[in-house]
Scaffold this active site. Sequence first.
Site, PDB file in Angstrom:
ATOM      1  N   VAL A  52       0.835  -1.202   0.000  1.00 38.92           N
ATOM      2  CA  VAL A  52       0.000   0.000   0.000  1.00 38.92           C
ATOM      3  C   VAL A  52       0.874   1.258   0.000  1.00 38.92           C
ATOM      4  O   VAL A  52       0.548   2.261  -0.649  1.00 38.92           O
ATOM      5  CB  VAL A  52      -0.947   0.011   1.221  1.00 38.92           C
ATOM      6  CG1 VAL A  52      -1.750   1.308   1.279  1.00 38.92           C
ATOM      7  CG2 VAL A  52      -1.887  -1.190   1.180  1.00 38.92           C
ATOM      8  N   CYS A  53       1.993   1.197   0.701  1.00 38.71           N
ATOM      9  CA  CYS A  53       2.840   2.382   0.898  1.00 38.71           C
ATOM     10  C   CYS A  53       3.251   3.075  -0.399  1.00 38.71           C
ATOM     11  O   CYS A  53       3.130   4.305  -0.501  1.00 38.71           O
ATOM     12  CB  CYS A  53       4.066   2.029   1.732  1.00 38.71           C
ATOM     13  SG  CYS A  53       3.671   1.489   3.409  1.00 38.71           S
TER      14      CYS A  53
END
EC number: 1.11.1.24
Length: 199
Positions: A52-53
């Site tokens: 996700v980062c």
Amino acid sequence: MISGHNCLQVGQIAPDFSATAVYDQEFKTIKLSDFKNKYVILFFYPLDFTFVCPTEITAFSDKYSDFSELNTEILGVSVDSEYSHLAWLQTDRESGGLGDLEYPLVSDLKKEISIAYNVLNSGGVALRGLFIIDPKGIIQYSTVNNLEFGRSVEETLRVLQAIQYVQAHPDEVCPANWKPGDRTMNPDPIKSKNYFAAA
């Protein structure tokens, strides 16, 4: 979260810090106070080389000019080393990397910044905390997500615009979902009726 005696709240002065960051493929020492007289989007993310980062980090970079036009700097922070940051920046987006970014990535290897902002979880990584800090160093907005879902860059920009509007117009407040150009409200029992009557 590891909180200790930390009760950081909106309206308080943002804790200053000095740390190594990576920007333009170089290591640089930066302080939060370097950005006084600017707004700062300070966001934390769990780890480099995750999933996700990079979607959040690159989304902020892609919108950087919109924030810059509003006298705003962006700082991303994780508990990784500056060497890990650099390696991730040198990995292209198609391979899950970041490529070049428009703003610095800060190394919080000792976890002091994450603790100061009360976002360090029991696993030793930062939750997805985000803080909007005004030019006086005051935290105007904060939000913390769990690890599994990302934040909205568009919502961050909208909130920043609302903060700047009410600071420039202290006799007005911004209602829900306000965007630039929308009607505002006078926080007065009688005058506010004008807003509600037209809603």
